[in-house]
Enzyme design. Structure first.
Site, PDB file in Angstrom:
ATOM      1  N   HIS A  41      -5.121  -5.192  -1.477  1.00 50.05           N
ATOM      2  CA  HIS A  41      -5.997  -5.020  -0.313  1.00 50.05           C
ATOM      3  C   HIS A  41      -7.119  -6.058  -0.362  1.00 50.05           C
ATOM      4  O   HIS A  41      -8.280  -5.742  -0.574  1.00 50.05           O
ATOM      5  CB  HIS A  41      -6.581  -3.612  -0.303  1.00 50.05           C
ATOM      6  CG  HIS A  41      -5.563  -2.525  -0.140  1.00 50.05           C
ATOM      7  ND1 HIS A  41      -4.724  -2.127  -1.158  1.00 50.05           N
ATOM      8  CD2 HIS A  41      -5.243  -1.751   0.933  1.00 50.05           C
ATOM      9  CE1 HIS A  41      -3.931  -1.153  -0.720  1.00 50.05           C
ATOM     10  NE2 HIS A  41      -4.234  -0.905   0.534  1.00 50.05           N
ATOM     11  N   GLU A  84      -2.016  -2.417  -8.132  1.00 54.37           N
ATOM     12  CA  GLU A  84      -3.192  -2.684  -7.296  1.00 54.37           C
ATOM     13  C   GLU A  84      -3.592  -1.378  -6.642  1.00 54.37           C
ATOM     14  O   GLU A  84      -2.813  -0.428  -6.588  1.00 54.37           O
ATOM     15  CB  GLU A  84      -2.900  -3.765  -6.251  1.00 54.37           C
ATOM     16  CG  GLU A  84      -1.865  -3.385  -5.184  1.00 54.37           C
ATOM     17  CD  GLU A  84      -2.419  -2.591  -4.004  1.00 54.37           C
ATOM     18  OE1 GLU A  84      -3.582  -2.815  -3.627  1.00 54.37           O
ATOM     19  OE2 GLU A  84      -1.693  -1.751  -3.469  1.00 54.37           O
ATOM     20  N   SER A  86       0.846  -1.189   0.000  1.00 53.82           N
ATOM     21  CA  SER A  86       0.000   0.000   0.000  1.00 53.82           C
ATOM     22  C   SER A  86       0.887   1.247   0.000  1.00 53.82           C
ATOM     23  O   SER A  86       1.690   1.428  -0.898  1.00 53.82           O
ATOM     24  CB  SER A  86      -0.966  -0.041   1.195  1.00 53.82           C
ATOM     25  OG  SER A  86      -2.000   0.902   1.060  1.00 53.82           O
TER      26      SER A  86
END
Length: 307
Positions: free
Chosen positions: A278, A208, A110
């Site tokens: 995620h 992502e 992330s």
């Protein structure tokens, strides 16, 4: 290829840091026993429990934790407690020469994607895109398969991703080999035009993201297209795009339409649907090692990330 960190062993001391936002403390405490069950002992960074607005301590405090864990010869690996925002604020202050002299496991994703790119480029070190302690491991929905992915830190083995994990869809077929790089799409975009701009030339690009509407993903992909990222990449692995539904606008393209607009005419393998990001389960991968993407067979093979 980048340098591989040494594998972890039972009894090793590992550091836990928070380079971004303040991690949820209750979730973090629920996660720590997981590391202990792996046979590891834990050293918490000072800023893990600190708060400075939306940051886990000041830049100086978070940077000091990162440096201290890499410098400490007793610490064998470093796990990030969570993401959010703030890791990129540290990137131009990090002592990459010191990290290069003290290579060790570095794990997160992330917001941590910015550090993966920076450490990979300037310390020439393989790092790991995997679930974080407070954000993932300490949550009730943490999947057993996600937990098993930590095993790659203790024994070098090839990772094989097939449709046994989750269904995949080929946008463009073909077979390609190259180092896998990338991570969170928003963080890749935020580095464009800086010294930490992701080098994708001849490499397999992983993307992502979370909570981005289709038009927002469209905007990022358009910037990457105009930055020639897709012309330079050898292949593209599309991970999980959680909560990528239209909210502000009733009329919207679907994510499939957006991906097809940007990737459908490329001449490189592009496969989507990987449970990387995620999501649960979360398939953890090393960044900077050699990977093989087979768009025809819908498989991804990645060489070990530790020595």
């Amino acid at each position: 290829m980048r340098k591989l960190p040494k594998r972890l062993k039972k009894g090793d001391l590992v550091g836990v840091i928070a380079p971004s936002s303040p991690p949820d403390q209750e979730s973090l405490q629920r996660a720590l026993p997981f590391l202990e069950e792996l046979g590891l002992t834990i050293k918490l960074g000072k800023s893990v429990s600190a708060t400075h607005g939306y940051l886990a301590g000041t830049d100086e405090e978070r940077l000091a934790d990162l440096h201290a864990m890499f410098e400490d010869p007793e610490v064998s690996g470093i796990f990030c407690a969570g993401g959010g925002y703030g890791a990129a604020r540290l990137a131009d202050k990090i002592d990459y020469a010191m990290i290069k002299e003290n290579p060790k496991v570095f794990w997160g994703y992330s917001d941590i994607s910015f550090l993966h790119t920076a450490i990979g480029e300037y310390a020439d070190l393989v790092t790991f895109h995997g679930p974080m302690l407070a954000s993932d491991v300490g949550k009730p929905e943490f999947h057993e398969r996600s937990g098993r992915m930590f095993g790659q830190l203790f024994k070098p083995f090839e990772l094989h991703y097939t449709e046994e994990v989750a269904p995949l869809e080929t946008i463009i077929g073909g077979i390609v080999q190259g180092a896998m790089v990338g991570g969170n799409l928003s963080l890749i975009r935020s580095a464009i035009g800086t010294k930490f701009d992701l080098d994708v030339k001849g490499k397999i690009l992983l993307i992502e993201d979370i909570d981005k509407e289709p038009y927002e993903v469209d905007g990022i992909l358009n910037q990457m297209r105009m930055s020639r990222k897709f012309d330079e990449a050898a292949g593209i692995v599309i991970g999980d795009f959680k909560n990528a539904e239209p909210k502000k606008r009733k009329a919207s393209l679907t994510m499939d339409q957006v991906f097809n607009d940007y990737f459908g005419a490329l001449k490189i393998p592009v496969v989507k649907g990987f449970k990387i990001g995620h999501c649960e389960p979360h398939f953890s991968v090393p960044l900077g090692t050699l990977a093989r993407l087979d768009g025809d067979a819908k498989t991804l093979t990645i060489l070990p990330g530790v020595e």
